[in-house]
Design an enzyme around this catalytic site. Structure first.
Site, mmCIF file in Angstrom:
data_model
loop_
_atom_site.group_PDB
_atom_site.id
_atom_site.type_symbol
_atom_site.label_atom_id
_atom_site.label_comp_id
_atom_site.label_asym_id
_atom_site.label_seq_id
_atom_site.Cartn_x
_atom_site.Cartn_y
_atom_site.Cartn_z
ATOM 1 N N ASN A 122 21.926 37.333 -46.740
ATOM 2 C CA ASN A 122 21.975 36.188 -47.643
ATOM 3 C C ASN A 122 21.879 36.591 -49.111
ATOM 4 O O ASN A 122 21.211 35.948 -49.901
ATOM 5 C CB ASN A 122 20.901 35.152 -47.288
ATOM 6 C CG ASN A 122 21.047 33.840 -48.039
ATOM 7 O OD1 ASN A 122 20.071 33.276 -48.510
ATOM 8 N ND2 ASN A 122 22.253 33.330 -48.146
ATOM 9 N N CYS A 132 25.056 38.466 -50.370
ATOM 10 C CA CYS A 132 26.453 38.763 -50.726
ATOM 11 C C CYS A 132 27.401 37.666 -50.244
ATOM 12 O O CYS A 132 27.828 36.819 -51.020
ATOM 13 C CB CYS A 132 26.891 40.124 -50.148
ATOM 14 S SG CYS A 132 26.065 41.550 -50.870
ATOM 15 N N ARG A 133 27.753 37.678 -48.972
ATOM 16 C CA ARG A 133 28.809 36.800 -48.467
ATOM 17 C C ARG A 133 28.417 35.331 -48.402
ATOM 18 O O ARG A 133 29.164 34.469 -48.877
ATOM 19 C CB ARG A 133 29.283 37.269 -47.093
ATOM 20 C CG ARG A 133 29.926 38.629 -47.120
ATOM 21 C CD ARG A 133 30.204 39.148 -45.740
ATOM 22 N NE ARG A 133 28.951 39.446 -45.050
ATOM 23 C CZ ARG A 133 28.849 39.766 -43.774
ATOM 24 N NH1 ARG A 133 29.935 39.815 -43.025
ATOM 25 N NH2 ARG A 133 27.681 40.040 -43.235
ATOM 26 N N SER A 134 27.282 35.022 -47.786
ATOM 27 C CA SER A 134 26.951 33.601 -47.625
ATOM 28 C C SER A 134 26.656 32.908 -48.954
ATOM 29 O O SER A 134 27.087 31.769 -49.141
ATOM 30 C CB SER A 134 25.833 33.391 -46.600
ATOM 31 O OG SER A 134 24.660 34.087 -46.933
ATOM 32 N N ASP A 182 31.714 42.723 -45.430
ATOM 33 C CA ASP A 182 30.485 42.701 -46.216
ATOM 34 C C ASP A 182 30.625 43.631 -47.415
ATOM 35 O O ASP A 182 30.678 44.849 -47.261
ATOM 36 C CB ASP A 182 29.315 43.146 -45.341
ATOM 37 C CG ASP A 182 27.964 42.908 -45.990
ATOM 38 O OD1 ASP A 182 27.918 42.699 -47.224
ATOM 39 O OD2 ASP A 182 26.957 42.938 -45.260
ATOM 40 N N CYS A 237 25.210 34.854 -43.365
ATOM 41 C CA CYS A 237 25.567 36.267 -43.231
ATOM 42 C C CYS A 237 24.295 37.023 -42.839
ATOM 43 O O CYS A 237 23.316 36.396 -42.421
ATOM 44 C CB CYS A 237 26.205 36.819 -44.505
ATOM 45 S SG CYS A 237 25.135 36.945 -45.943
#
Length: 160
Positions: A15, A17-19, A128, A12
């Site tokens: 690095n 939140c999402r990934s 996000d 993301c």
């Protein structure tokens, strides 16, 4: 210790939140499938803005709500050498995919957006939660996409 056969990197922007959420969801799914020695998972960001930091507290909280351990995470940035390390590099949105394609070129069999695995998903990208504040939505979308990715990886492993 056995070396994993398949290496997956989730990517993301920052690095945090999402990934990392995808990484830890996938780790749990791999553990439940008893494939820890077969599949290795990691994550990175395209920006490096948060290098060395822990995951966002909202990410950690939602993972813990689903009984997923969040220990051992440190944010990092994508490196050119990741291309040789990972079998799959999986982007969270169109911007991440574009940035990765600028770094590595277009290789849809190895480098793709995670939502492409779930054509019936309600979104064409993973929103996000840094901006939306909706960590639960991100979790549920990633949970479904990680199921689809694990299914693809299992099919690849059967072919080997």
């Amino acid at each position: 210790m056995k070396t994993a056969k398949i290496h997956i990197q989730f990517v993301c922007l920052g690095n945090i939140c999402r990934s990392p959420m995808a990484e830890y969801i996938m780790r749990e799914k791999i553990k439940q499938a008893h494939l820890e020695h077969t599949i290795f998972v990691d994550s990175a960001g395209t920006s490096g803005w948060h290098n060395g930091e822990n995951m966002h507290e909202g990410t950690a909280y939602v993972l813990q709500q689903h009984q997923i351990d969040t220990k051992g995470f440190t944010s990092s940035q994508v490196k050119k050498s990741d291309w040789d390390t990972f079998d799959y590099i999986v982007a969270m949105d169109n911007n991440n995919l574009r940035d990765l394609e600028n770094l590595f070129g277009k290789h849809p069999e190895k480098l793709f957006q995670i939502t492409s695995l779930c054509p019936d998903l309600s979104h064409d990208h993973i929103p996000d939660p840094w901006y939306t504040g909706n960590f639960n939505e991100t979790y549920h979308l990633l949970d479904e996409c990680c199921d689809a990715l694990l299914k693809c990886v299992k099919e690849r492993l059967k072919g080997n």
